[in-house]
Enzyme design. Structure first.
Site, PDB file in Angstrom:
ATOM      1  N   HIS A  85      -3.534  -7.000   7.452  1.00  0.00           N
ATOM      2  CA  HIS A  85      -4.062  -6.616   6.133  1.00  0.00           C
ATOM      3  C   HIS A  85      -2.931  -6.756   5.119  1.00  0.00           C
ATOM      4  CE1 HIS A  85      -7.954  -4.352   7.076  1.00  0.00           C
ATOM      5  NE2 HIS A  85      -7.637  -5.032   8.154  1.00  0.00           N
ATOM      6  N   GLY A  86      -3.314  -6.849   3.838  1.00  0.00           N
ATOM      7  CA  GLY A  86      -2.284  -6.930   2.802  1.00  0.00           C
ATOM      8  C   GLY A  86      -1.593  -8.276   2.795  1.00  0.00           C
TER       9      GLY A  86
ATOM     10  N   ASN B  19      -6.161 -10.916   5.915  1.00  0.00           N
ATOM     11  CA  ASN B  19      -7.009 -10.509   4.788  1.00  0.00           C
ATOM     12  C   ASN B  19      -6.350 -10.826   3.453  1.00  0.00           C
ATOM     13  OD1 ASN B  19      -8.497  -9.388   6.842  1.00  0.00           O
ATOM     14  ND2 ASN B  19      -8.465  -7.311   6.025  1.00  0.00           N
TER      15      ASN B  19
ATOM     16  N   ASP C 160     -15.366  -4.770   5.198  1.00  0.00           N
ATOM     17  CA  ASP C 160     -13.926  -4.462   5.204  1.00  0.00           C
ATOM     18  C   ASP C 160     -13.735  -2.957   4.965  1.00  0.00           C
ATOM     19  OD1 ASP C 160     -11.203  -4.953   5.270  1.00  0.00           O
ATOM     20  OD2 ASP C 160     -11.080  -5.451   3.141  1.00  0.00           O
ATOM     21  N   HIS C 161     -12.902  -2.345   5.777  1.00  0.00           N
ATOM     22  CA  HIS C 161     -12.574  -0.909   5.623  1.00  0.00           C
ATOM     23  C   HIS C 161     -13.795   0.001   5.515  1.00  0.00           C
ATOM     24  CE1 HIS C 161      -8.235  -1.051   5.495  1.00  0.00           C
ATOM     25  NE2 HIS C 161      -8.324  -2.157   4.804  1.00  0.00           N
TER      26      HIS C 161
ATOM     27  N   HIS D  66      -1.411  -2.747   1.351  1.00  0.00           N
ATOM     28  CA  HIS D  66      -2.462  -3.239   0.443  1.00  0.00           C
ATOM     29  C   HIS D  66      -1.974  -3.269  -1.000  1.00  0.00           C
ATOM     30  CE1 HIS D  66      -4.792  -1.520   3.862  1.00  0.00           C
ATOM     31  NE2 HIS D  66      -5.429  -2.672   3.733  1.00  0.00           N
ATOM     32  N   GLY D  67      -2.522  -4.209  -1.774  1.00  0.00           N
ATOM     33  CA  GLY D  67      -2.239  -4.248  -3.208  1.00  0.00           C
ATOM     34  C   GLY D  67      -1.097  -5.182  -3.534  1.00  0.00           C
TER      35      GLY D  67
ATOM     36  N   THR E  72      -6.478  -8.812  -3.006  1.00  0.00           N
ATOM     37  CA  THR E  72      -5.867  -8.781  -4.342  1.00  0.00           C
ATOM     38  C   THR E  72      -5.733 -10.188  -4.936  1.00  0.00           C
ATOM     39  OG1 THR E  72      -4.624  -6.841  -3.626  1.00  0.00           O
ATOM     40  CG2 THR E  72      -3.847  -7.934  -5.618  1.00  0.00           C
TER      41      THR E  72
HETATM   42 ZN   LIG Z   1      -7.036  -3.603   4.499  1.00  0.00          ZN
END
Ligand SMILES: [Zn+2]
Length: 279
Positions: free
Chosen positions: A204-205, A226, A83-84, A176-177, A229
């Site tokens: 994402h996120g 994805n 990932d990333h 994200h987060g 968190t």
């Molecule tokens: Zn991501």
């Protein structure tokens, strides 16, 4: 069994569902995720952040062999993904440690430079049978506020044509987060992108996005979501629930593993990925 992401995307496209991609951070989070896949008979993607491959401690050196072995033994189709990927070296390490697919994130660079980096990665990764995910548009972090500068359709078309990438993370209203406020996804843009490009669309996120929006995004054509968190939060909730007088670490970890498993099962069902292993 360990498989490629592309094989999972073909199943998701036929069924109009999405494959959940869970970040794992240690053996216990991986255990919870694998148990959920088995119970739901679901295809899943197990992924690890670039930093676990690149840090001084190289956590991946210990965790990756466990994931590869567990994937080989599993009755479910499992892709193991970087990932990333922050640099080409992270991609090389991920492939060395057995990933069947990689993300190389060059989204902070201008369009042409992003294309050049990803084109180079797809050229050698495809030669090794490894799938590639890239990012176009800036997804960013929830703490900085969610951008409404969504990925443009014409740019996504050009990006896919020039790089041959297999999966594309797009900016469509997530970050994200941990969100301060529930995000609002650009469902129309997801539909336009899905209709325009051959690469599988990645969200994402996914942690903290309301269920109805996740369902709408999947119906509009998102094929991979994805969760990072929320895997951490589920694990830590479990840790806090354990009787602190328990000393046997394996016994102590049963509850956190169970919490991760329950969280993953919920997301597998939300994405309509239950039973995909039989498709
Ligand atoms: Zn991501």
């Amino acid at each position: 069994m360990l498989t490629t992401m592309k094989e999972l995307f073909a199943i998701a496209e036929k069924r109009n569902c999405a494959i959940p991609a869970f970040n794992v951070y240690n053996g216990e989070t991986a255990m919870g995720i694998f148990k959920a896949a088995e119970e739901a008979d679901a295809c899943i993607i197990v992924q690890m952040y670039s930093r676990l491959f690149m840090s001084e401690d190289k956590e991946a050196e210990f965790i990756a062999p466990t994931i590869v072995e567990a994937a080989h033994r599993s009755k479910c189709k499992i892709a193991f993904h970087l990932d990333h990927g922050s640099c080409d070296e992270a991609v090389f390490r991920a492939i060395k440690y057995g990933c069947s697919s990689v993300m190389r994130d060059a989204s902070a660079l201008p369009f042409e430079e992003n294309v050049a980096v990803i084109k180079n990665i797809t050229r050698f990764a495809h030669d090794l049978g490894i799938d590639v995910e890239a990012e176009l548009g800036h997804i960013g972090f929830a703490k900085d506020g969610v951008t409404t500068d969504y990925t443009k359709v014409d740019e996504a078309v050009r990006f896919c044509e020039e790089t041959g990438v297999d999966a594309l993370a797009v900016a469509v209203g997530t970050a994200h987060g941990h969100y301060k406020q529930a995000p609002v996804l650009a469902i129309d843009r997801i539909r336009e992108l899905h209709d325009a490009i051959p690469a599988a669309l990645v969200l994402h996120g996914g942690s903290g996005v309301p269920d109805d929006q996740i369902r709408a995004a999947v119906k509009a054509g998102i094929r991979k979501i994805n969760f990072g968190t929320d895997v951490c939060l589920a694990f830590l909730d479990g840790v806090r629930e354990v009787d602190p007088s328990i000393i046997g670490v394996d016994t102590f970890m049963k509850k956190p593993v169970q919490c991760v498993k329950e969280f993953a099962l919920e997301k597998i069902r939300l994405l309509d990925a239950e039973g995909t292993n039989n498709d």
